[in-house]
Scaffold this motif. Structure first.
Motif, PDB file in Angstrom:
ATOM      1  N   GLU A 158       4.779   2.957  -5.267  1.00 40.51           N
ATOM      2  CA  GLU A 158       4.896   3.599  -7.087  1.00 40.51           C
ATOM      3  C   GLU A 158       4.533   2.905  -8.482  1.00 40.51           C
ATOM      4  O   GLU A 158       3.669   4.015  -8.939  1.00 40.51           O
ATOM      5  CB  GLU A 158       6.080   3.513  -7.431  1.00 40.51           C
ATOM      6  CG  GLU A 158       6.975   4.741  -8.019  1.00 40.51           C
ATOM      7  CD  GLU A 158       8.373   5.206  -8.441  1.00 40.51           C
ATOM      8  OE1 GLU A 158       8.268   6.143  -8.960  1.00 40.51           O
ATOM      9  OE2 GLU A 158       9.308   4.892  -7.128  1.00 40.51           O
ATOM     10  N   ALA A 159       4.584   1.843  -8.246  1.00 36.34           N
ATOM     11  CA  ALA A 159       4.101   0.707  -8.745  1.00 36.34           C
ATOM     12  C   ALA A 159       2.929   0.747  -8.849  1.00 36.34           C
ATOM     13  O   ALA A 159       2.192   0.736 -10.208  1.00 36.34           O
ATOM     14  CB  ALA A 159       4.541  -0.976  -9.322  1.00 36.34           C
ATOM     15  N   PHE A 160       2.076   0.377  -7.943  1.00 38.54           N
ATOM     16  CA  PHE A 160       0.756   0.838  -7.617  1.00 38.54           C
ATOM     17  C   PHE A 160      -0.228   1.840  -8.311  1.00 38.54           C
ATOM     18  O   PHE A 160      -1.123   1.806  -8.774  1.00 38.54           O
ATOM     19  CB  PHE A 160       0.025   0.796  -6.239  1.00 38.54           C
ATOM     20  CG  PHE A 160      -1.301   0.198  -5.802  1.00 38.54           C
ATOM     21  CD1 PHE A 160      -2.056  -0.619  -5.868  1.00 38.54           C
ATOM     22  CD2 PHE A 160      -1.956   2.124  -5.618  1.00 38.54           C
ATOM     23  CE1 PHE A 160      -3.546  -0.252  -6.131  1.00 38.54           C
ATOM     24  CE2 PHE A 160      -3.477   1.972  -5.205  1.00 38.54           C
ATOM     25  CZ  PHE A 160      -4.062   0.635  -5.237  1.00 38.54           C
ATOM     26  N   LEU A 161       0.498   3.187  -8.195  1.00 36.81           N
ATOM     27  CA  LEU A 161      -0.074   4.648  -8.584  1.00 36.81           C
ATOM     28  C   LEU A 161       0.507   4.268  -9.543  1.00 36.81           C
ATOM     29  O   LEU A 161      -0.618   5.400 -10.576  1.00 36.81           O
ATOM     30  CB  LEU A 161       0.817   5.137  -8.155  1.00 36.81           C
ATOM     31  CG  LEU A 161       1.061   5.210  -6.197  1.00 36.81           C
ATOM     32  CD1 LEU A 161       1.910   6.735  -4.853  1.00 36.81           C
ATOM     33  CD2 LEU A 161      -0.750   6.643  -6.026  1.00 36.81           C
ATOM     34  N   LYS A 162       1.802   4.123 -10.398  1.00 34.64           N
ATOM     35  CA  LYS A 162       1.959   4.697 -11.953  1.00 34.64           C
ATOM     36  C   LYS A 162       0.772   3.701 -12.885  1.00 34.64           C
ATOM     37  O   LYS A 162       0.013   4.089 -13.780  1.00 34.64           O
ATOM     38  CB  LYS A 162       3.304   3.444 -12.549  1.00 34.64           C
ATOM     39  CG  LYS A 162       4.219   4.427 -11.606  1.00 34.64           C
ATOM     40  CD  LYS A 162       4.561   5.893 -12.158  1.00 34.64           C
ATOM     41  CE  LYS A 162       5.987   7.029 -12.037  1.00 34.64           C
ATOM     42  NZ  LYS A 162       5.999   7.892 -11.947  1.00 34.64           N
ATOM     43  N   LYS A 163       0.585   2.099 -12.716  1.00 33.71           N
ATOM     44  CA  LYS A 163      -1.036   1.778 -12.964  1.00 33.71           C
ATOM     45  C   LYS A 163      -1.820   2.660 -12.883  1.00 33.71           C
ATOM     46  O   LYS A 163      -2.623   2.548 -14.035  1.00 33.71           O
ATOM     47  CB  LYS A 163      -0.185   0.181 -12.241  1.00 33.71           C
ATOM     48  CG  LYS A 163      -1.496  -0.762 -13.224  1.00 33.71           C
ATOM     49  CD  LYS A 163      -0.871  -2.046 -12.222  1.00 33.71           C
ATOM     50  CE  LYS A 163      -1.514  -1.993 -11.419  1.00 33.71           C
ATOM     51  NZ  LYS A 163      -1.567  -3.884 -11.058  1.00 33.71           N
ATOM     52  N   LEU A 164      -2.577   2.996 -11.997  1.00 35.47           N
ATOM     53  CA  LEU A 164      -3.654   3.778 -12.033  1.00 35.47           C
ATOM     54  C   LEU A 164      -3.173   4.854 -11.895  1.00 35.47           C
ATOM     55  O   LEU A 164      -4.670   5.401 -13.277  1.00 35.47           O
ATOM     56  CB  LEU A 164      -3.641   4.162 -10.403  1.00 35.47           C
ATOM     57  CG  LEU A 164      -4.897   5.073 -10.150  1.00 35.47           C
ATOM     58  CD1 LEU A 164      -6.300   4.180 -10.422  1.00 35.47           C
ATOM     59  CD2 LEU A 164      -4.956   6.164  -9.124  1.00 35.47           C
ATOM     60  N   ILE A 165      -2.498   6.119 -12.580  1.00 34.43           N
ATOM     61  CA  ILE A 165      -2.205   7.221 -13.336  1.00 34.43           C
ATOM     62  C   ILE A 165      -2.381   6.581 -14.913  1.00 34.43           C
ATOM     63  O   ILE A 165      -3.146   7.017 -15.954  1.00 34.43           O
ATOM     64  CB  ILE A 165      -1.325   7.731 -12.931  1.00 34.43           C
ATOM     65  CG1 ILE A 165      -0.821   8.075 -12.074  1.00 34.43           C
ATOM     66  CG2 ILE A 165      -0.815   8.449 -14.017  1.00 34.43           C
ATOM     67  CD1 ILE A 165       0.171   8.717 -10.668  1.00 34.43           C
ATOM     68  N   GLY A 166      -1.212   5.605 -15.177  1.00 42.84           N
ATOM     69  CA  GLY A 166      -1.169   5.101 -16.384  1.00 42.84           C
ATOM     70  C   GLY A 166      -2.431   4.552 -17.477  1.00 42.84           C
ATOM     71  O   GLY A 166      -3.145   4.493 -17.294  1.00 42.84           O
TER      72      GLY A 166
END
Length: 166
Positions: A158-166
């Protein structure tokens, strides 16, 4: 038999009649015709049909077919892409893949996931310097912005994806 004949006559008169004649409502694709048989005779009721709404199935995960497909759907994508380099024989890949798919689906289209089998697409694995599987790349606007190798738990994904989206 008599009821069918009566119904046919009624439908013919309803369909052929113009709305100005007798205040009759024309049959349309949104009109529901209800028939009821009783000892007194055949009752025909016109009512608005129920609308059924459907949603387009939007898959957030796809398998890369070849190099041009990867170029088109991953490198040229306007949406950030998580690329899962995996192999059929890889045990950790079988654990990470579904977990990653689930986390990508939770992002509601803000990110998509491409799955690349390294045995089928060795050229892509070499080009992106994949030395072990599972390897996951985060690609945004055609550039690799993040990467990890190995298995991760849901919080880390989830942290990996949030970093990609944000």
């Amino acid at each position: 038999m008599a009821q069918r004949l009566l119904l046919r006559r009624f439908l013919t008169s309803v369909i052929s009649r113009k709305p100005s004649q007798g205040g009759c409502v024309p049959l349309t694709s949104r009109t529901l015709l209800t028939l009821q048989c009783s000892p007194a005779g055949l009752t025909v009721t016109l009512s608005p049909a129920r609308l059924v709404y459907t949603t387009r199935v939007c898959s957030t995960t796809f398998n890369v077919q070849d190099g041009p497909d990867f170029q088109d759907r991953v490198v040229n994508s306007q949406t950030p892409v998580v690329v899962d380099f995996h192999a059929q024989w890889c045990g950790p890949c079988k654990i990470l893949g579904p977990r990653l798919e689930k986390m990508v689906a939770k992002q509601h289209g803000k990110v998509v996931m491409a799955k690349v089998d390294i045995d089928d697409h060795t050229d892509l694995a070499i080009e992106y310097e994949v030395s072990a599987v599972p390897t996951v790349l985060a690609i945004k606007n055609g550039d690799v912005v993040d990467k990890f190798v190995g298995i991760k738990d849901e919080d880390q994904l989830e942290a990996f994806l949030k970093k990609l989206i944000g």
